[in-house]
Design a protein around this motif. Structure first.
Motif, PDB file in Angstrom:
ATOM      1  N   ILE A 190      40.164  34.569  40.502  1.00  0.00           N
ATOM      2  CA  ILE A 190      39.330  35.833  40.619  1.00  0.00           C
ATOM      3  C   ILE A 190      38.420  35.761  41.741  1.00  0.00           C
ATOM      4  N   LYS A 191      38.022  34.615  42.031  1.00  0.00           N
ATOM      5  CA  LYS A 191      37.036  34.527  43.309  1.00  0.00           C
ATOM      6  C   LYS A 191      37.862  34.742  44.389  1.00  0.00           C
ATOM      7  N   ILE A 192      39.392  34.430  44.627  1.00  0.00           N
ATOM      8  CA  ILE A 192      39.866  34.747  45.827  1.00  0.00           C
ATOM      9  C   ILE A 192      40.227  36.467  45.856  1.00  0.00           C
ATOM     10  N   VAL A 193      40.629  36.777  44.871  1.00  0.00           N
ATOM     11  CA  VAL A 193      40.814  38.364  44.726  1.00  0.00           C
ATOM     12  C   VAL A 193      39.531  38.898  45.056  1.00  0.00           C
ATOM     13  N   ALA A 194      38.338  38.474  44.300  1.00  0.00           N
ATOM     14  CA  ALA A 194      36.967  39.117  44.587  1.00  0.00           C
ATOM     15  C   ALA A 194      36.791  39.175  46.155  1.00  0.00           C
ATOM     16  N   VAL A 228      40.291  43.913  38.287  1.00  0.00           N
ATOM     17  CA  VAL A 228      39.926  44.473  37.028  1.00  0.00           C
ATOM     18  C   VAL A 228      40.870  43.796  35.952  1.00  0.00           C
ATOM     19  N   VAL A 229      42.097  43.590  36.197  1.00  0.00           N
ATOM     20  CA  VAL A 229      42.919  42.976  35.140  1.00  0.00           C
ATOM     21  C   VAL A 229      42.654  41.516  34.805  1.00  0.00           C
ATOM     22  N   LEU A 230      42.276  40.793  35.849  1.00  0.00           N
ATOM     23  CA  LEU A 230      41.961  39.601  35.577  1.00  0.00           C
ATOM     24  C   LEU A 230      40.569  39.349  34.994  1.00  0.00           C
ATOM     25  N   VAL A 231      39.450  40.062  35.305  1.00  0.00           N
ATOM     26  CA  VAL A 231      38.245  40.008  34.722  1.00  0.00           C
ATOM     27  C   VAL A 231      38.546  40.236  33.253  1.00  0.00           C
TER      28      VAL A 231
END
Length: 308
Positions: free
Chosen positions: A33-37, A255-258
């Motif tokens: 999630i951190k990398i995507v964010a 959004v999906v990962l969160v």
């Protein structure tokens, strides 16, 4: 029973009290999630600052307003809320991108050489991050990023994250531009260093928190290189999606990962933490989450599912 709010500081029997966890466990899902964010922070910054021509300063003010709102909500929340937590991380990435660009390039809307340059920008930000860690140590806060239970510790945590993401932007720009590697080769170099950090975590006795912050800084240029691979035209080695569609795709994935993490946390709530004490003096500190009277019996141990 109504749980006391974080503003309730000195409780006589505080050693029998626990604090609801505000920060997530550091797992593979955390890093994904951190990398995507941070990648979204990069493409969104380019979308506003360059594609839409708003310029770094205007874009910085817009992102700064968003960041301050979500940070205030996060600091005053009673427990870990995945959507809110990652909204703040996204904010640090967007603000950090613009701070880095403003510092390194100047206040325009492109790559004008009006700033201090990538190398000096990275040096300045490294010094600032070092100052934050010194203050962190001198104030007696826990360095364990999974188990921060004090208000002061969480504020220092977010300060370090903001500067880390800003430093990641500057160092990534320096690596890809000043060294002549380009974003493709820079991505491979950073990915290789990340692999070494993972190996060091499992095979050496190097301090876990040092490895965490090194990885946290490096995921920022890793995400930036990934964002470039999505948005840059094909003749520059990218997929040619542009900043608008690249940002849209990344936002959907985020959004999906969160949502997935939210479901996991709802099914298996995170363990509360012991009431915070100053690491140097042993005195009780202001908690950063809701205070509960006792630790739930079902949360005596942390399972793999809970750590996601």
């Amino acid at each position: 029973m109504t749980a006391p709010r974080p503003s309730d500081v000195h409780i006589p029997d505080y050693r029998d009290r626990y604090v609801m966890r505000k920060l997530p466990h550091v797992t593979a899902l955390f890093w994904a999630i951190k990398i995507v964010a941070v990648t979204l922070g990069e493409t969104a910054g380019d979308l506003f600052g360059i594609t839409l021509g708003a310029g770094y300063l205007t874009t910085e003010l817009i992102f700064l307003g968003y960041f301050l709102v979500v940070l205030t909500l996060q600091v005053n929340a009673g427990r870990f809320r995945p959507a809110l937590f990652w909204a703040v991380v996204l904010g640090t990435s967007m603000v950090g991108t613009e701070i880095s660009d403003l510092l390194d390039r100047g206040p325009g809307d492109g790559s004008e050489p009006n700033g201090v340059g990538y190398g000096w920008g990275a040096i300045i930000l490294t010094g600032l991050l070092a100052v934050i860690f010194v203050v962190w140590w001198r104030t007696g806060q826990s360095y364990d990023v999974e188990n921060i239970a004090s208000r002061k510790g969480e504020i220092l945590y977010w300060m370090a994250i903001l500067v880390s993401n800003t430093l990641g932007t500057a160092s990534g720009d320096w690596l890809s531009d000043d060294t002549g590697l380009g974003f493709g080769n820079a991505f491979l170099v950073i990915a290789g260093i990340m692999v070494l950090i993972v190996l060091a975590h499992y095979l050496t006795t190097i301090d876990t928190m040092l490895l965490f912050w090194l990885a946290f800084i490096l995921t920022r240029p890793l995400g930036a290189a990934g964002g470039d691979s999505l948005t840059k035209p094909a003749d520059e080695g990218g997929l040619g999606w542009g900043t608008l569609w690249g940002s849209t795709a990344l936002l959907g994935l985020l959004v999906v990962l969160v949502l997935y993490q939210s479901v996991v946390v709802h099914r298996r709530p995170l363990n509360p933490l012991p009431y915070p004490e100053n690491r140097l003096t042993g005195e009780p500190q202001r908690p950063n989450g809701a205070v509960v009277p006792r630790k739930p019996s079902h949360a005596a141990t942390t399972t793999g599912a809970e750590r996601e």
